[in-house]
Design a protein around this motif. Sequence first.
Motif, mmCIF file in Angstrom:
data_model
loop_
_atom_site.group_PDB
_atom_site.id
_atom_site.type_symbol
_atom_site.label_atom_id
_atom_site.label_comp_id
_atom_site.label_asym_id
_atom_site.label_seq_id
_atom_site.Cartn_x
_atom_site.Cartn_y
_atom_site.Cartn_z
ATOM 1 N N UNK A 8 11.963 10.445 1.205
ATOM 2 C CA UNK A 8 11.487 11.665 0.530
ATOM 3 C C UNK A 8 12.683 12.515 0.103
ATOM 4 N N UNK A 9 13.684 12.627 0.947
ATOM 5 C CA UNK A 9 14.869 13.412 0.591
ATOM 6 C C UNK A 9 15.648 12.776 -0.553
ATOM 7 N N UNK A 10 15.631 11.449 -0.656
ATOM 8 C CA UNK A 10 16.249 10.780 -1.807
ATOM 9 C C UNK A 10 15.485 11.091 -3.090
ATOM 10 N N UNK A 11 14.169 11.165 -2.990
ATOM 11 C CA UNK A 11 13.353 11.519 -4.161
ATOM 12 C C UNK A 11 13.704 12.931 -4.619
ATOM 13 N N UNK A 12 13.842 13.855 -3.673
ATOM 14 C CA UNK A 12 14.223 15.232 -4.012
ATOM 15 C C UNK A 12 15.589 15.238 -4.686
ATOM 16 N N UNK A 23 0.837 -1.205 0.000
ATOM 17 C CA UNK A 23 0.000 0.000 0.000
ATOM 18 C C UNK A 23 0.870 1.253 0.000
ATOM 19 N N UNK A 24 1.947 1.239 0.781
ATOM 20 C CA UNK A 24 2.851 2.388 0.814
ATOM 21 C C UNK A 24 3.528 2.622 -0.522
ATOM 22 N N UNK A 25 3.995 1.546 -1.153
ATOM 23 C CA UNK A 25 4.639 1.676 -2.460
ATOM 24 C C UNK A 25 3.648 2.146 -3.527
ATOM 25 N N UNK A 26 2.426 1.647 -3.461
ATOM 26 C CA UNK A 26 1.397 2.092 -4.405
ATOM 27 C C UNK A 26 1.113 3.578 -4.226
ATOM 28 N N UNK A 27 0.981 4.015 -2.978
ATOM 29 C CA UNK A 27 0.718 5.428 -2.701
ATOM 30 C C UNK A 27 1.866 6.298 -3.193
ATOM 31 N N UNK A 28 3.097 5.860 -2.957
ATOM 32 C CA UNK A 28 4.265 6.608 -3.415
ATOM 33 C C UNK A 28 4.276 6.721 -4.931
ATOM 34 N N UNK A 29 4.004 5.625 -5.621
ATOM 35 C CA UNK A 29 3.996 5.638 -7.085
ATOM 36 C C UNK A 29 2.923 6.569 -7.633
ATOM 37 N N UNK A 30 1.749 6.523 -7.022
ATOM 38 C CA UNK A 30 0.649 7.389 -7.454
ATOM 39 C C UNK A 30 1.019 8.854 -7.241
#
Length: 80
Positions: free
Chosen positions: A65-69, A8-15
């Motif tokens: 989140x900081x890695x995504x940035x 669920x967490x990975x799905x939310x992140x992808x969305x």
Amino acid sequence: MSTSNDAAGLAALSICESLLLAMNDRGLLPENEIVGVLRDAAAPHENTIDTEPDAEIHRAVAALINQIIAGGNSVRRPPA
């Protein structure tokens, strides 16, 4: 975390990443605003007190989140 919570967490992140990319592609949010949204999302997790029961997971969330940035995953950047 259980496997279903992980999924669920990975799905939310992808969305969310897809939505940020779409908003940038459509000109609805510029890159600096998207980075601001991500920083705002990381901030409460970064400010977790060590004595909180879930402090470790909060730090992991902030780090992700900081890695995504840093990686520019949520903004299409031209190749260097």
